[in-house]
Write a protein that holds these residues in place. Structure first.
Motif, PDB file in Angstrom:
ATOM      1  N   GLN A 514     -28.542 127.123  10.852  1.00  0.00           N
ATOM      2  CA  GLN A 514     -29.773 126.510  11.105  1.00  0.00           C
ATOM      3  C   GLN A 514     -30.720 126.544   9.929  1.00  0.00           C
ATOM      4  OE1 GLN A 514     -30.822 125.882  14.498  1.00  0.00           O
ATOM      5  NE2 GLN A 514     -28.917 126.477  15.260  1.00  0.00           N
ATOM      6  N   ARG A 515     -30.127 126.913   8.986  1.00  0.00           N
ATOM      7  CA  ARG A 515     -31.068 126.912   7.598  1.00  0.00           C
ATOM      8  C   ARG A 515     -32.261 127.839   7.986  1.00  0.00           C
ATOM      9  NH1 ARG A 515     -30.406 123.952   3.515  1.00  0.00           N
ATOM     10  NH2 ARG A 515     -32.231 124.058   2.568  1.00  0.00           N
ATOM     11  N   GLY A 516     -31.782 129.137   8.635  1.00  0.00           N
ATOM     12  CA  GLY A 516     -32.776 130.088   8.975  1.00  0.00           C
ATOM     13  C   GLY A 516     -32.658 131.179   7.757  1.00  0.00           C
ATOM     14  N   SER A 517     -33.344 132.552   8.113  1.00  0.00           N
ATOM     15  CA  SER A 517     -33.215 133.460   7.215  1.00  0.00           C
ATOM     16  C   SER A 517     -32.663 134.664   7.681  1.00  0.00           C
ATOM     17  CB  SER A 517     -34.484 133.830   6.543  1.00  0.00           C
ATOM     18  OG  SER A 517     -34.471 135.060   5.572  1.00  0.00           O
ATOM     19  N   ILE A 518     -31.876 135.428   7.100  1.00  0.00           N
ATOM     20  CA  ILE A 518     -31.110 136.555   7.621  1.00  0.00           C
ATOM     21  C   ILE A 518     -31.995 137.682   7.628  1.00  0.00           C
ATOM     22  CG2 ILE A 518     -28.888 135.711   7.257  1.00  0.00           C
ATOM     23  CD1 ILE A 518     -28.608 137.883   4.889  1.00  0.00           C
ATOM     24  N   SER A 519     -33.173 137.529   6.849  1.00  0.00           N
ATOM     25  CA  SER A 519     -34.309 138.672   6.504  1.00  0.00           C
ATOM     26  C   SER A 519     -35.529 137.796   6.669  1.00  0.00           C
ATOM     27  CB  SER A 519     -33.977 139.313   5.409  1.00  0.00           C
ATOM     28  OG  SER A 519     -35.222 140.155   5.335  1.00  0.00           O
ATOM     29  N   ALA A 520     -36.289 138.069   7.711  1.00  0.00           N
ATOM     30  CA  ALA A 520     -37.643 137.378   7.866  1.00  0.00           C
ATOM     31  C   ALA A 520     -38.599 138.168   7.420  1.00  0.00           C
ATOM     32  CB  ALA A 520     -37.816 136.913   9.539  1.00  0.00           C
ATOM     33  N   GLU A 521     -38.475 139.744   7.709  1.00  0.00           N
ATOM     34  CA  GLU A 521     -39.741 140.616   7.127  1.00  0.00           C
ATOM     35  C   GLU A 521     -39.077 141.667   6.812  1.00  0.00           C
ATOM     36  OE1 GLU A 521     -42.432 140.912  10.295  1.00  0.00           O
ATOM     37  OE2 GLU A 521     -41.157 141.881  11.735  1.00  0.00           O
ATOM     38  N   HIS A 522     -38.077 142.219   7.097  1.00  0.00           N
ATOM     39  CA  HIS A 522     -37.608 143.765   7.091  1.00  0.00           C
ATOM     40  C   HIS A 522     -37.173 143.862   5.619  1.00  0.00           C
ATOM     41  CE1 HIS A 522     -37.124 144.424  11.440  1.00  0.00           C
ATOM     42  NE2 HIS A 522     -38.477 144.429  11.418  1.00  0.00           N
ATOM     43  N   GLY A 523     -36.707 142.750   5.078  1.00  0.00           N
ATOM     44  CA  GLY A 523     -35.921 142.736   3.520  1.00  0.00           C
ATOM     45  C   GLY A 523     -34.409 142.891   3.801  1.00  0.00           C
ATOM     46  N   VAL A 524     -33.929 143.164   2.626  1.00  0.00           N
ATOM     47  CA  VAL A 524     -32.352 142.893   2.423  1.00  0.00           C
ATOM     48  C   VAL A 524     -31.892 144.411   2.400  1.00  0.00           C
ATOM     49  CG1 VAL A 524     -30.418 142.317   1.125  1.00  0.00           C
ATOM     50  CG2 VAL A 524     -32.492 140.984   1.315  1.00  0.00           C
ATOM     51  N   GLY A 525     -32.381 145.268   1.613  1.00  0.00           N
ATOM     52  CA  GLY A 525     -32.218 146.583   1.617  1.00  0.00           C
ATOM     53  C   GLY A 525     -30.673 146.795   1.400  1.00  0.00           C
ATOM     54  N   LEU A 526     -30.188 147.779   1.765  1.00  0.00           N
ATOM     55  CA  LEU A 526     -28.691 148.194   1.556  1.00  0.00           C
ATOM     56  C   LEU A 526     -27.832 147.269   2.742  1.00  0.00           C
ATOM     57  CD1 LEU A 526     -26.195 149.860   0.434  1.00  0.00           C
ATOM     58  CD2 LEU A 526     -26.629 151.577   2.486  1.00  0.00           C
ATOM     59  N   MET A 527     -28.300 147.207   3.849  1.00  0.00           N
ATOM     60  CA  MET A 527     -27.787 146.509   5.005  1.00  0.00           C
ATOM     61  C   MET A 527     -27.449 145.127   4.882  1.00  0.00           C
ATOM     62  SD  MET A 527     -29.576 145.475   8.552  1.00  0.00           S
ATOM     63  CE  MET A 527     -28.710 144.596   9.664  1.00  0.00           C
ATOM     64  N   LYS A 528     -28.192 144.217   4.020  1.00  0.00           N
ATOM     65  CA  LYS A 528     -27.746 143.013   3.845  1.00  0.00           C
ATOM     66  C   LYS A 528     -27.653 142.471   2.332  1.00  0.00           C
ATOM     67  CE  LYS A 528     -31.185 142.337   6.839  1.00  0.00           C
ATOM     68  NZ  LYS A 528     -32.442 141.985   7.583  1.00  0.00           N
ATOM     69  N   ALA A 529     -27.255 143.615   1.574  1.00  0.00           N
ATOM     70  CA  ALA A 529     -27.368 143.285  -0.013  1.00  0.00           C
ATOM     71  C   ALA A 529     -26.190 142.182  -0.253  1.00  0.00           C
ATOM     72  CB  ALA A 529     -27.012 144.546  -0.911  1.00  0.00           C
ATOM     73  N   ASN A 530     -25.011 142.439   0.527  1.00  0.00           N
ATOM     74  CA  ASN A 530     -23.895 141.713   0.218  1.00  0.00           C
ATOM     75  C   ASN A 530     -23.840 140.276   1.125  1.00  0.00           C
ATOM     76  OD1 ASN A 530     -22.649 143.358  -1.530  1.00  0.00           O
ATOM     77  ND2 ASN A 530     -21.362 144.497   0.067  1.00  0.00           N
ATOM     78  N   GLU A 531     -24.960 140.171   1.872  1.00  0.00           N
ATOM     79  CA  GLU A 531     -24.869 139.137   2.754  1.00  0.00           C
ATOM     80  C   GLU A 531     -26.069 138.045   2.261  1.00  0.00           C
ATOM     81  OE1 GLU A 531     -22.727 139.642   4.849  1.00  0.00           O
ATOM     82  OE2 GLU A 531     -22.696 141.978   4.718  1.00  0.00           O
ATOM     83  N   ILE A 532     -26.525 138.174   1.113  1.00  0.00           N
ATOM     84  CA  ILE A 532     -27.671 137.468   0.657  1.00  0.00           C
ATOM     85  C   ILE A 532     -27.443 135.869   0.695  1.00  0.00           C
ATOM     86  CG2 ILE A 532     -27.374 137.911  -1.823  1.00  0.00           C
ATOM     87  CD1 ILE A 532     -30.461 138.076  -2.132  1.00  0.00           C
ATOM     88  N   PHE A 533     -26.077 135.620   0.336  1.00  0.00           N
ATOM     89  CA  PHE A 533     -25.837 134.054   0.072  1.00  0.00           C
ATOM     90  C   PHE A 533     -25.697 133.461   1.374  1.00  0.00           C
ATOM     91  CE2 PHE A 533     -23.326 136.715  -3.184  1.00  0.00           C
ATOM     92  CZ  PHE A 533     -23.779 136.005  -4.438  1.00  0.00           C
ATOM     93  N   TYR A 534     -26.078 134.125   2.547  1.00  0.00           N
ATOM     94  CA  TYR A 534     -26.283 133.370   3.803  1.00  0.00           C
ATOM     95  C   TYR A 534     -27.649 132.728   3.704  1.00  0.00           C
ATOM     96  CZ  TYR A 534     -22.093 135.366   6.202  1.00  0.00           C
ATOM     97  OH  TYR A 534     -20.859 135.624   6.259  1.00  0.00           O
ATOM     98  N   SER A 535     -28.572 133.339   2.941  1.00  0.00           N
ATOM     99  CA  SER A 535     -29.913 132.636   2.785  1.00  0.00           C
ATOM    100  C   SER A 535     -30.404 132.050   1.641  1.00  0.00           C
ATOM    101  CB  SER A 535     -30.744 133.794   3.444  1.00  0.00           C
ATOM    102  OG  SER A 535     -30.795 134.026   4.919  1.00  0.00           O
ATOM    103  N   GLN A 536     -29.772 132.489   0.486  1.00  0.00           N
ATOM    104  CA  GLN A 536     -29.916 132.025  -0.862  1.00  0.00           C
ATOM    105  C   GLN A 536     -28.709 131.510  -1.420  1.00  0.00           C
ATOM    106  OE1 GLN A 536     -32.911 132.032  -1.964  1.00  0.00           O
ATOM    107  NE2 GLN A 536     -34.072 133.729  -0.760  1.00  0.00           N
ATOM    108  N   SER A 537     -29.135 130.324  -2.532  1.00  0.00           N
ATOM    109  CA  SER A 537     -28.035 129.748  -2.977  1.00  0.00           C
ATOM    110  C   SER A 537     -27.554 130.497  -4.101  1.00  0.00           C
ATOM    111  CB  SER A 537     -28.371 128.464  -3.839  1.00  0.00           C
ATOM    112  OG  SER A 537     -29.323 128.769  -4.769  1.00  0.00           O
ATOM    113  N   ARG A 538     -26.250 130.285  -4.674  1.00  0.00           N
ATOM    114  CA  ARG A 538     -25.589 131.206  -5.944  1.00  0.00           C
ATOM    115  C   ARG A 538     -26.359 131.114  -7.044  1.00  0.00           C
ATOM    116  NH1 ARG A 538     -21.140 133.670  -5.203  1.00  0.00           N
ATOM    117  NH2 ARG A 538     -20.245 133.402  -3.045  1.00  0.00           N
ATOM    118  N   GLU A 539     -27.059 129.878  -7.260  1.00  0.00           N
ATOM    119  CA  GLU A 539     -27.842 129.870  -8.413  1.00  0.00           C
ATOM    120  C   GLU A 539     -29.091 130.623  -8.303  1.00  0.00           C
ATOM    121  OE1 GLU A 539     -26.842 127.237  -6.456  1.00  0.00           O
ATOM    122  OE2 GLU A 539     -25.244 126.648  -7.941  1.00  0.00           O
TER     123      GLU A 539
END
Ligand code: FAD
Ligand code: MLT
Ligand code: ZN
Length: 569
Positions: A514-539
């Protein structure tokens, strides 16, 4: 269809009943002048009971154990090669290894810190360590042996300079209310807690600009501002514990974002200490400043991975005289959506919150929070919307709201509704929404997702998740609908890898599509550090990594968080 004579109640305020800060209020309105007949009254007793509870996180919540997620929080030491591992339940790829780049704390280190901070600010007490090592949900647990509590920026600078030279990893910690495992150590990182830096430095009544230390508790700032006739542009359920430094570092959104925008807009300046101890004075109090790169933004939302925020300057709006809160029931999600469109159009500049919860969330709150009660006949409604308006002209605000509510009833967007008559009622409505995170914790284990999704499709995810999980879990949806922010929570009796594998990566893939964000407001923290690519490009992640390498070349600041573990550890 609802009409003026229906049994449904809308009561209107006759005069401002409370200021924007919900725990400080004027006398309730004594003569409600609703043009609607009130047939069933609102239960005053329950309002008062709930008001006492408010939304400050009760102290006991921080240490309670209604369930024991830690039991399921697999922390395996000496796995295979003798390197400590740490598996968290927030994400599938959650196995982390302690980075060999970090030193272990020794007695000389402790002695050094005692000389810099004084003995009482170097904490090794077991109970305090247990609390500081454990997050609010009792889901993430580190094994730090040291908490440092600096009293000023210079001490923060000396701590970081020393840790950087010794290779000691550090976790900056505020109120420890973060929901993504960012505020607690993963292994034995030193905890730098900002609680003692809690002074308000200045307040300019003309501009509304507040300057304060990072450890000020949000609610204390709110009380201070209330006395000055101002409010914070940020409000959230954790206000009784979270600190402004933590809010800035997570770029917390909360309940007023729909009106006042994000902290990237209201924070005018920060003072921050870099990993090597350099103090960056960017504590401007200017609304406009286009001299080069606006580096303060690097510290807003970087979750303590680029520096420790020590002071903040923030633009605060004036407290307005007329605040109204309505709780509305809707038959389906489509009505909630249309109601949002209407609210933006018809309430325009006075709209200050637009929150939603589904009936599963309402059931949870009323089941688990003492005194919480659904003001509507239960099981009739599928969704609830909480609308708050804040304005300066009582009668025109009221007129606007009345017209909006009437129109919404006539168009059948709203099936039922109650309008708070006083601060107690407003607080009870807010409690039903703000109390959901607490109710979820009381219900058992919870998988929490905080997603930005186009409003049109936002609730589809909840429904899909429900059909995926069937009876195995209670899937609830609530959040800041006005900002397109869904809080999807999966409540289960205990953490279970099988259930997790049905949730993730599905939830991230769905959001990414959906071109959404996996963290709207809580941040990435430890929980989603490895998942950041779902919302941000490699570059983009590559540039983030370069910035991290530049600002914290030894990666001592909040390791294993925000960026993929392979990059930061
Ligand atoms: P902590 O939890 O201590 O830390 C959070 C992160 O910031 C960590 O990565 C930490 O290392 C870093 N950090 C903390 N202080 C500093 C500092 N001075 N310098 C550098 N880094 C620092 N969030 C929302 O966005 N909206 C909500 O509506 C909302 N509601 C919540 C309701 C409840 C009941 C709870 C428990 C949490 C809620 N949160 C919400 C999540 C949370 O992000 C916020 O509570 C808050 O912003 C965290 O502040 P804190 O002081 O507790 O920070
Ligand atoms: C909220 O909006 O209630 C908070 O962000 C906490 C949560 O998501 O549970
Ligand atoms: Zn939220």
């Amino acid at each position: 269809m609802l009409n003026r004579n229906s049994r449904n109640i809308f009561r209107f305020l006759t005069r401002p009943f409370f200021h924007h800060q919900r725990n400080s209020f004027l006398l309730p309105s004594s003569t409600p002048s609703s043009q609607f007949t009130s047939v069933t009254g609102f239960d005053e007793k329950y309002c008062t009971q709930l008001h006492l509870q408010r939304n400050i996180i009760p102290t006991e919540l921080k240490v309670f154990s209604f369930f024991n997620p830690l039991r399921n929080f697999l922390k395996t030491r000496q796995l295979g090669v003798g390197i400590p591992h740490h598996k968290c339940y927030g994400s599938m790829g959650g196995v982390v290894q302690r980075s060999p780049r970090f030193s272990e704390l020794n007695d000389d280190d402790v002695k050094h810190f005692q000389e810099v901070l004084g003995e009482k600010n170097v904490i090794q007490d077991e109970d305090k360590l247990t609390a500081a090592n454990t997050d609010w949900m009792h889901k993430y647990k580190g094994s730090s042996r040291l908490i440092l509590q600096p009293c000023n920026t210079d001490q923060v600078s000396q701590i970081l300079k020393y840790c950087n030279s010794r290779g000691l990893a550090v976790v900056p910690q505020g109120g420890n209310t973060g929901l993504v495992g960012g505020s607690v150590p993963v292994f034995d990182e030193v905890i730098v807690n900002l609680s003692s830096m809690n002074n308000i430095i200045s307040f300019d009544k003309v501009s509304g600009i507040l300057v304060c230390e990072a450890g000020c508790i949000l609610e204390n700032i709110m009380s201070f501002l209330d006395n000055e006739g101002f409010i914070m542009p940020l409000d959230l359920g954790a206000k009784g514990s979270c600190q402004i430094g933590g809010n800035v570092s997570t770029n917390a959104g909360g309940l007023r974002l729909v009106r006042y925008g994000s902290l990237h807009g209201s924070v005018l300046g920060v003072e921050a200490v870099l990993a090597n101890g350099t103090v960056l004075d960017m504590l401007k109090t200017l609304r406009k400043d286009n001299t080069g790169y606006d580096l303060k933004h690097l510290f807003i939302g970087s979750e303590g991975s680029l520096g420790i925020v020590t002071k903040v300057s923030i633009l605060t709006p004036p407290k307005l005289a007329s605040v109204n809160v309505a709780l509305l029931a809707c038959k389906d999600y489509s009505c909630c959506q249309k109601l949002l469109q209407e609210a933006k159009r018809k309430l325009g500049e006075i709209l200050s919150a637009f929150e939603f919860l589904d009936s599963q969330s309402m059931d949870l709150v009323t089941k688990h929070l003492e005194g919480a009660r659904n003001p509507f006949p239960t099981s009739l409604h599928n969704f609830y919307v909480l609308i708050e308006t804040t304005g300066s002209d009582e009668s025109s605000d009221k007129q606007k709201l009345e017209a909006f509510l009437l129109g919404s009833m006539e168009n059948e967007l709203v099936s039922d509704g109650v309008l708070a008559q006083d601060i107690n009622q407003a607080t009870t409505f807010w409690r039903l929404r703000e109390g959901i995170p607490e109710a979820l914790i009381r219900a058992g284990a919870v998988y929490k997702y905080d997603l930005s999704i186009p409003v049109e499709n936002l609730y589809n995810l909840v429904e899909e998740m429900r059909s995926r999980l069937g009876d195995a879990a209670n899937v609830v949806g609530y959040g800041h609908l006005g900002d397109g922010n869904l809080h999807l929570n999966v409540s289960v009796p205990q953490y279970d890898d099988k259930i997790l594998s049905q949730i993730e990566p599905f939830v991230y893939e769905w959001t990414s599509k959906q071109r959404g964000s996996i963290s709207a407001e809580h941040g990435v923290g430890l929980m989603k550090a490895n998942e950041i690519f779902y919302s941000q490009s490699r570059e983009t992640v590559q540039l983030m990594t370069s910035i991290k390498n530049l600002m914290d070349p030894n990666h001592i600041l909040n390791p294993y968080k925000v960026l993929p573990h392979s990059i930061t550890s």
